[in-house]
Design a protein around this motif. Structure first.
Motif, PDB file in Angstrom:
ATOM      1  N   ARG A 136      52.378 -91.073 -77.821  1.00  0.00           N
ATOM      2  CA  ARG A 136      51.540 -92.172 -78.332  1.00  0.00           C
ATOM      3  C   ARG A 136      50.240 -92.183 -77.542  1.00  0.00           C
ATOM      4  O   ARG A 136      50.249 -92.274 -76.301  1.00  0.00           O
ATOM      5  N   PHE A 137      49.107 -92.084 -78.259  1.00  0.00           N
ATOM      6  CA  PHE A 137      47.787 -92.136 -77.634  1.00  0.00           C
ATOM      7  C   PHE A 137      47.151 -93.474 -77.990  1.00  0.00           C
ATOM      8  O   PHE A 137      46.851 -93.741 -79.150  1.00  0.00           O
ATOM      9  N   ALA A 138      46.984 -94.328 -76.999  1.00  0.00           N
ATOM     10  CA  ALA A 138      46.491 -95.680 -77.221  1.00  0.00           C
ATOM     11  C   ALA A 138      44.967 -95.706 -77.301  1.00  0.00           C
ATOM     12  O   ALA A 138      44.290 -94.823 -76.771  1.00  0.00           O
ATOM     13  N   PRO A 139      44.399 -96.732 -77.920  1.00  0.00           N
ATOM     14  CA  PRO A 139      42.936 -96.844 -77.989  1.00  0.00           C
ATOM     15  C   PRO A 139      42.266 -96.925 -76.618  1.00  0.00           C
ATOM     16  O   PRO A 139      41.079 -96.610 -76.510  1.00  0.00           O
ATOM     17  N   ASP A 140      43.015 -97.320 -75.580  1.00  0.00           N
ATOM     18  CA  ASP A 140      42.426 -97.352 -74.240  1.00  0.00           C
ATOM     19  C   ASP A 140      42.438 -95.989 -73.556  1.00  0.00           C
ATOM     20  O   ASP A 140      42.022 -95.857 -72.403  1.00  0.00           O
ATOM     21  N   GLY A 141      42.917 -94.946 -74.266  1.00  0.00           N
ATOM     22  CA  GLY A 141      42.908 -93.597 -73.736  1.00  0.00           C
ATOM     23  C   GLY A 141      44.167 -93.183 -73.012  1.00  0.00           C
ATOM     24  O   GLY A 141      44.254 -92.045 -72.523  1.00  0.00           O
ATOM     25  N   HIS A 142      45.187 -94.049 -72.974  1.00  0.00           N
ATOM     26  CA  HIS A 142      46.427 -93.719 -72.280  1.00  0.00           C
ATOM     27  C   HIS A 142      47.362 -92.941 -73.204  1.00  0.00           C
ATOM     28  O   HIS A 142      47.612 -93.341 -74.343  1.00  0.00           O
ATOM     29  N   LEU A 143      47.862 -91.804 -72.724  1.00  0.00           N
ATOM     30  CA  LEU A 143      48.809 -90.970 -73.470  1.00  0.00           C
ATOM     31  C   LEU A 143      50.184 -91.100 -72.833  1.00  0.00           C
ATOM     32  O   LEU A 143      50.332 -90.940 -71.617  1.00  0.00           O
ATOM     33  N   ARG A 144      51.196 -91.351 -73.666  1.00  0.00           N
ATOM     34  CA  ARG A 144      52.557 -91.556 -73.150  1.00  0.00           C
ATOM     35  C   ARG A 144      53.559 -90.782 -73.987  1.00  0.00           C
ATOM     36  O   ARG A 144      53.519 -90.847 -75.220  1.00  0.00           O
ATOM     37  N   GLN A 145      54.443 -90.034 -73.328  1.00  0.00           N
ATOM     38  CA  GLN A 145      55.578 -89.434 -74.027  1.00  0.00           C
ATOM     39  C   GLN A 145      56.568 -90.539 -74.327  1.00  0.00           C
ATOM     40  O   GLN A 145      56.963 -91.289 -73.433  1.00  0.00           O
ATOM     41  N   MET A 146      56.995 -90.639 -75.597  1.00  0.00           N
ATOM     42  CA  MET A 146      57.754 -91.803 -76.026  1.00  0.00           C
ATOM     43  C   MET A 146      59.263 -91.629 -75.983  1.00  0.00           C
ATOM     44  O   MET A 146      59.994 -92.611 -76.103  1.00  0.00           O
ATOM     45  N   ALA A 147      59.762 -90.409 -75.870  1.00  0.00           N
ATOM     46  CA  ALA A 147      61.213 -90.192 -75.834  1.00  0.00           C
ATOM     47  C   ALA A 147      61.500 -88.853 -75.178  1.00  0.00           C
ATOM     48  O   ALA A 147      60.643 -87.967 -75.153  1.00  0.00           O
ATOM     49  N   ASP A 148      62.700 -88.724 -74.660  1.00  0.00           N
ATOM     50  CA  ASP A 148      63.122 -87.453 -74.078  1.00  0.00           C
ATOM     51  C   ASP A 148      63.671 -86.486 -75.127  1.00  0.00           C
ATOM     52  O   ASP A 148      63.903 -85.313 -74.824  1.00  0.00           O
ATOM     53  N   ASP A 149      63.896 -86.971 -76.349  1.00  0.00           N
ATOM     54  CA  ASP A 149      64.458 -86.134 -77.408  1.00  0.00           C
ATOM     55  C   ASP A 149      63.546 -84.950 -77.700  1.00  0.00           C
ATOM     56  O   ASP A 149      62.317 -85.089 -77.754  1.00  0.00           O
ATOM     57  N   LEU A 150      64.163 -83.783 -77.915  1.00  0.00           N
ATOM     58  CA  LEU A 150      63.417 -82.566 -78.225  1.00  0.00           C
ATOM     59  C   LEU A 150      63.399 -82.303 -79.729  1.00  0.00           C
ATOM     60  O   LEU A 150      64.375 -82.604 -80.437  1.00  0.00           O
ATOM     61  N   TYR A 151      62.288 -81.713 -80.203  1.00  0.00           N
ATOM     62  CA  TYR A 151      62.118 -81.408 -81.618  1.00  0.00           C
ATOM     63  C   TYR A 151      61.744 -79.948 -81.795  1.00  0.00           C
ATOM     64  O   TYR A 151      60.919 -79.413 -81.053  1.00  0.00           O
TER      65      TYR A 151
END
Length: 296
Positions: A136-151
């Motif tokens: 998830r890339f937020a409008p404030d510029g912060h990028l976060r991995q949202m889950a440990d699940d692999l795809y």
């Protein structure tokens, strides 16, 4: 047949279709063709922008610009010139690339990654395993991995409800769901699995919260899934690799589908020249307005 070709795009990998309600046009990308399309489905007016890289998704911004992802970066683009990179995703995983991307009801850009499956010469490459994640890339510029699940191939980022995210893994022929809470995503659960026609690619949702999923790799169809994941119906298409779909038009009552001709040989394309085109599907459903990056 309940669908018809409305634009002979001849995309190698048409993807990331959306409706720009403010400009009254459909927008989508061709990953291997390195280009962005815009089409007014009423007048037929078409614009094409070449790019210096393979795009992987496009989304709308609240300020009128676009969020355009390359294989490695999330970029901002003002519909002219070269996109401006904002952040690199997975700099520690050089064998990965970005794939699906969409803005959620929260105004953030959600993106999925996967192992690189395209060679330097644009030929297909095998995927050795599941290495992709959801970010998830937020409008404030912060990028976060949202889950440990692999795809294996992260696809389909849609929200049937504001707090419900549906994500597909094409290689597993499964659509998953996550509840979204104040601290992030809850446990992953199966939304729909094992559909017989093709594999899941891009999706959209209608006003009733149903998920419409493009069935790539020989599916020749969109699958309409009820809010609980049950198959409501297949809608046949005259293309074997439908890739993404979106409701559009002034009343959001027209359903459009992109497609691909990646991996297809010349003999098949001679008999099926419409592959890679943009199609319209006859349906009584209506869609929802697009989410925009930075919206409150």
């Amino acid at each position: 047949m309940t669908a018809r070709l409305i634009f002979d795009a001849q995309d190698m990998v048409g993807e990331s279709l959306l409706w720009d309600d403010r400009r009254g046009r459909l927008v989508w990308i061709d990953i291997i063709g390195r280009r962005v399309h815009a089409l007014d489905p009423v007048t037929g007016d078409h614009r094409l922008w070449p790019l210096p890289f393979r795009p992987t998704s496009i989304s709308l911004r609240e300020d009128g610009d676009a969020m355009l992802c390359s294989e490695r970066h999330i970029c901002r683009w003002n519909w002219q010139g070269e996109p401006v990179p904002l952040i690199e995703v997975e700099p520690d995983l050089p064998m990965n690339r970005l794939n699906e991307g969409a803005v959620g009801p929260d105004g953030a850009l959600w993106v999925g990654s996967m192992h690189q499956n395209i060679g330097d010469d644009d030929s297909p490459k095998d995927i050795p395993g599941a290495t992709g994640h959801i970010y998830r890339f937020a409008p404030d510029g912060h990028l976060r991995q949202m889950a440990d699940d692999l795809y294996g191939i992260a696809n389909t980022l849609v929200w049937p409800e504001p707090d419900l995210l549906v994500v597909a893994d094409t290689l597993q022929n499964t659509l998953y769901q996550y509840r979204i809470g104040p601290d992030g995503l809850g446990p992953r659960a199966v939304f729909a699995a094992g559909l017989e026609r093709g594999l899941p690619d891009g999706s959209t949702t209608d006003a009733a919260g149903r998920v419409w999923n493009a069935r790539v790799v020989g599916g020749y169809a969109l699958a309409c899934l009820e809010t609980d994941g049950r198959l409501a119906a297949y809608h046949d298409l005259p293309c074997s690799w439908p890739t993404s779909c979106a409701f559009g038009g002034a009343g959001l009552d027209r359903l459009f589908v992109t497609s691909a001709r990646f991996t297809m040989n010349a003999e098949h394309l001679q008999t099926a020249p419409q592959e890679g085109g943009l199609f319209e599907v006859a349906t009584t459903a209506r869609g929802k307005p697009p989410n925009r990056f930075g919206q409150m």
